[in-house]
Write a protein that holds these residues in place. Structure first.
Motif, mmCIF file in Angstrom:
data_model
loop_
_atom_site.group_PDB
_atom_site.id
_atom_site.type_symbol
_atom_site.label_atom_id
_atom_site.label_comp_id
_atom_site.label_asym_id
_atom_site.label_seq_id
_atom_site.Cartn_x
_atom_site.Cartn_y
_atom_site.Cartn_z
ATOM 1 N N ALA A 107 73.039 17.121 69.247
ATOM 2 C CA ALA A 107 73.722 17.882 69.979
ATOM 3 C C ALA A 107 75.146 17.023 70.710
ATOM 4 N N LEU A 108 74.749 16.003 70.852
ATOM 5 C CA LEU A 108 76.027 14.765 71.295
ATOM 6 C C LEU A 108 77.014 14.779 70.040
ATOM 7 N N ALA A 109 76.454 14.695 68.996
ATOM 8 C CA ALA A 109 77.375 14.526 67.528
ATOM 9 C C ALA A 109 77.922 15.750 67.373
ATOM 10 N N ALA A 110 77.478 17.136 67.577
ATOM 11 C CA ALA A 110 78.036 18.176 67.572
ATOM 12 C C ALA A 110 79.572 18.216 68.466
ATOM 13 N N GLY A 111 79.310 17.746 69.699
ATOM 14 C CA GLY A 111 80.225 17.976 70.659
ATOM 15 C C GLY A 111 81.441 16.923 70.202
ATOM 16 N N ALA A 140 79.766 21.755 62.968
ATOM 17 C CA ALA A 140 79.348 21.286 64.577
ATOM 18 C C ALA A 140 78.578 22.542 65.271
ATOM 19 N N ARG A 141 78.998 23.741 65.043
ATOM 20 C CA ARG A 141 78.242 24.854 65.771
ATOM 21 C C ARG A 141 76.641 24.744 65.026
ATOM 22 N N ILE A 142 76.404 24.576 63.696
ATOM 23 C CA ILE A 142 75.323 24.549 63.188
ATOM 24 C C ILE A 142 74.197 23.430 63.673
ATOM 25 N N LEU A 143 74.860 22.224 63.687
ATOM 26 C CA LEU A 143 74.446 21.260 64.180
ATOM 27 C C LEU A 143 73.939 21.386 65.775
ATOM 28 N N PHE A 144 74.716 21.907 66.541
ATOM 29 C CA PHE A 144 74.321 22.351 67.824
ATOM 30 C C PHE A 144 73.215 23.240 68.043
ATOM 31 N N ALA A 145 73.263 24.195 67.159
ATOM 32 C CA ALA A 145 72.472 25.419 67.245
ATOM 33 C C ALA A 145 70.980 24.753 66.515
ATOM 34 N N ALA A 243 78.443 18.047 76.146
ATOM 35 C CA ALA A 243 78.412 18.422 74.575
ATOM 36 C C ALA A 243 78.405 19.942 74.274
ATOM 37 N N ALA A 244 77.570 20.534 75.327
ATOM 38 C CA ALA A 244 77.424 22.091 75.120
ATOM 39 C C ALA A 244 78.540 22.793 75.505
#
Length: 261
Positions: A107-111, A140-145, A243-244
């Motif tokens: 999630a941090l990497a997505a941000g 980034a959105r997929i990684l966060f999701a 990050a979110a």
């Protein structure tokens, strides 16, 4: 970049600086979920170097002149950190906490990927620049999701009892709140992944993480400041909320509420 995106970047920057301070104070143990190999030379140096890197790049995100370099350094570091936790999943794939260990750093990497896509200033026409421009925000959105269900499922498995115990005592039905917030995080992940009100879903996740930080972890560090895990959870929770928010602000406000076909 609009004002909301600037605020989101600042919140994320402060979060990364906080995690950097954690590594400097507590060492490499806050970075890993498994013992460091015996052959690794000077493991304390890993914690100090990582802490300095996160503190420095987080501070760099606060300044326009330094944001380009900071994103170029921070994103690879976080991706390596994600990969360093994958062996935990391989070793115990049926243990939910193993997936959580990967998800929180992902999630941090997505941000960081959102900020890299927006600010890295790669050479126009290069393969990396074209790939980032065309796919960076979506990846980034997929990684966060995919990270969010690992948060939500922790409310139902190994950390279920602990999650219930963390619900503020002035709230009735603590078990129901624990399950409700866990389900909410899973739903937020699905919303972002399937493009069902994705901006709202990511914003709701940012709000939940912010509330967890304020209602759960602030009282924890105030009442029991000597317990290291309280500081770790408090500062990580704030960084994840940042990050979110970065991811949420990267999603167009008028994006279709229907899943992509």
């Amino acid at each position: 970049m609009n004002r909301n995106q600037q605020v989101a970047r600042i919140v994320f920057a402060l979060g990364m600086m906080s995690v950097g301070i954690l590594a400097l104070v507590y060492g490499y143990s806050v970075l890993l979920f498994q013992p460091i190999p015996a052959w690794f030379p000077w493991p304390e140096g890993l914690g100090y170097a990582s802490g300095i890197l996160m503190l420095g790049t987080g501070a760099g995100l606060l300044f326009e002149r330094a944001v380009r370099l900071s994103t170029r350094i921070l994103l690879p570091f976080l991706l390596i950190w994600v990969l360093s936790r994958v062996p935990v999943v391989v070793a115990a794939p049926l243990t939910e906490i193993s997936w959580f260990a990967v998800g929180e750093i992902a999630a941090l990497a997505a941000g960081a990927l959102v900020l890299f896509t927006r600010h890295a200033g790669l050479r126009a026409g290069s393969k990396l620049e074209m790939a980032t421009r065309e796919h960076g925000m979506r990846v980034a959105r997929i990684l966060f999701a995919l990270s969010l269900p690992t948060f939500g499922l922790s409310h139902f498995f190994q950390f279920a009892a602990r999650t219930v115990s963390l619900v503020p005592p002035w709230l009735p039905f603590p078990t129901a709140w624990a399950y409700l917030t866990g389900a909410g995080q899973i739903a937020a992940g699905l919303g972002v992944l399937l493009s069902i009100y994705p901006r709202l879903a990511a914003t709701a996740e940012a709000a939940m993480l912010s509330l967890f930080t304020l209602l759960v972890w602030v009282p924890a560090v105030v009442n029991r400041p000597a317990i290291r895990s309280n500081w770790v959870e408090f500062l990580f929770s704030g960084a994840l909320a940042g990050a979110a928010r970065v991811v949420a602000e990267s999603i167009p406000a008028k994006e279709s509420a229907k899943p992509d076909r």
